[in-house]
Design a protein around this motif. Structure first.
Motif, short mmCIF file in Angstrom:
data_model
loop_
_atom_site.label_atom_id
_atom_site.label_comp_id
_atom_site.label_asym_id
_atom_site.label_seq_id
_atom_site.Cartn_x
_atom_site.Cartn_y
_atom_site.Cartn_z
N UNK A 65 0.80 -1.21 0.00
CA UNK A 65 0.00 0.00 0.00
C UNK A 65 0.84 1.28 0.00
N UNK A 66 2.17 1.13 -0.17
CA UNK A 66 3.06 2.29 -0.19
C UNK A 66 4.06 2.13 -1.34
N UNK A 67 4.38 3.21 -2.05
CA UNK A 67 5.28 3.13 -3.21
C UNK A 67 6.70 2.69 -2.86
N UNK A 68 7.16 3.02 -1.65
CA UNK A 68 8.53 2.64 -1.27
C UNK A 68 8.69 1.12 -1.25
N UNK A 69 7.64 0.41 -0.88
CA UNK A 69 7.71 -1.04 -0.85
C UNK A 69 7.73 -1.62 -2.26
N UNK A 70 6.99 -0.99 -3.15
CA UNK A 70 6.98 -1.45 -4.54
C UNK A 70 8.36 -1.31 -5.16
N UNK A 71 9.08 -0.23 -4.81
CA UNK A 71 10.42 -0.02 -5.35
C UNK A 71 11.40 -1.07 -4.84
N UNK A 72 11.24 -1.47 -3.58
CA UNK A 72 12.16 -2.45 -2.99
C UNK A 72 11.80 -3.88 -3.37
N UNK A 73 10.50 -4.10 -3.61
CA UNK A 73 10.04 -5.46 -3.89
C UNK A 73 9.25 -5.46 -5.19
N UNK A 74 9.93 -5.60 -6.32
CA UNK A 74 9.30 -5.45 -7.64
C UNK A 74 8.19 -6.44 -7.94
N UNK A 75 8.19 -7.60 -7.30
CA UNK A 75 7.13 -8.57 -7.55
C UNK A 75 5.79 -8.08 -7.01
N UNK A 76 5.82 -7.17 -6.05
CA UNK A 76 4.60 -6.73 -5.40
C UNK A 76 3.73 -5.88 -6.33
N UNK A 77 2.48 -5.75 -5.95
CA UNK A 77 1.52 -4.91 -6.69
C UNK A 77 1.16 -3.74 -5.79
N UNK A 78 1.43 -2.51 -6.25
CA UNK A 78 1.13 -1.31 -5.47
C UNK A 78 -0.21 -0.73 -5.88
N UNK A 79 -1.10 -0.54 -4.89
CA UNK A 79 -2.43 -0.03 -5.18
C UNK A 79 -2.78 1.24 -4.41
N UNK A 80 -1.80 1.82 -3.71
CA UNK A 80 -2.12 2.96 -2.86
C UNK A 80 -2.75 2.51 -1.56
N UNK A 81 -3.18 3.47 -0.75
CA UNK A 81 -3.80 3.13 0.54
C UNK A 81 -5.22 2.66 0.30
N UNK A 82 -5.54 1.49 0.76
CA UNK A 82 -6.86 0.91 0.49
C UNK A 82 -7.61 0.52 1.74
N UNK A 83 -7.01 0.63 2.92
CA UNK A 83 -7.74 0.36 4.17
C UNK A 83 -7.43 1.45 5.17
#
Length: 216
Positions: A198-216
């Motif tokens: 839910x945060x862009x910094x995690x998407x940058x570190x973990x490319x397999x992940x799917x970033x969707x913004x804050x959703x909860x």
């Protein structure tokens, strides 16, 4: 920079549920033609504190097709059961055929527990989870970070490797994880079918992940 907030009922929530919604298609292809497709069995791993609150908010977006819902929580978790039963009571008022079960397993790691002893308790939790996961035979597993999800997901993976039951694992990292993954996330990042952050910094570190913004 903080990601834009997306209410649960917005496009962000729909995007979150996109991989979950696509799961039935994989199973539909495996059903015999001419037969009515049964609902998908959903296994939800609940956790103490905010984990259960977040996962129940995500579940509120799912249709009645995801039934029965099997909840698993740690045996030392005293708060989640009340939240789950309240959620399911409200859901039963909306869907007359709503079904759910609730099971407990030994906690794999307590707060401040040593790493050495954690290995022993985690193995015990996995052995305890195996027959339970086999009995429930979920089509889909949804979790968001509590330590309990690790032995449950490993059990499901083992059953899949043994050819007994293949379950789709969808992992949603908690909103409180901004720059680093939780321990559960670091483990299941490599084993989940869909890994959502839910945060862009995690998407940058973990490319397999799917970033969707804050959703909860």
């Amino acid at each position: 920079m903080e990601a834009p907030f997306l209410p649960l009922s917005s496009t962000g929530a729909l995007l979150l549920l996109l991989p979950v919604a696509l799961v039935p298609l994989a199973f539909l292809a495996r059903r015999r033609r001419g037969r009515q497709t049964p609902p998908l069995s959903l296994l939800v791993v609940a956790g103490s504190g905010g984990h259960t609150t977040e996962i129940l908010r995500l579940l509120s977006c799912l249709s009645e097709s995801y039934s029965p819902r099997h909840y698993i929580l740690a045996d030392s978790d005293k708060m989640s059961e009340a939240k789950i039963r309240s959620f399911e009571q409200k859901r039963a008022e909306m869907f007359s055929n709503s079904q759910f079960t609730l099971d407990r397993i030994p906690r794999s790691r307590e707060v401040r527990q040593s790493w050495t002893s954690s290995v022993v308790t985690t193995v015990y939790s996995i052995l305890y989870s195996l027959p339970l996961t086999y009995k429930l035979k979920p089509d889909l597993i949804l979790c968001n970070g509590p330590g309990t999800c690790v032995p449950v997901c490993i059990s499901a993976l083992l059953l899949g490797l043994l050819g007994m039951k293949r379950a789709i694992i969808v992992y949603v990292e908690s909103i409180c994880r901004v720059e680093t993954l939780s321990l559960s996330g670091k483990i299941l990042y490599y084993f989940s079918d869909y890994f959502i952050v839910q945060w862009p910094a995690l998407k940058e570190k973990y490319p397999k992940s799917v970033y969707l913004g804050r959703i909860v």
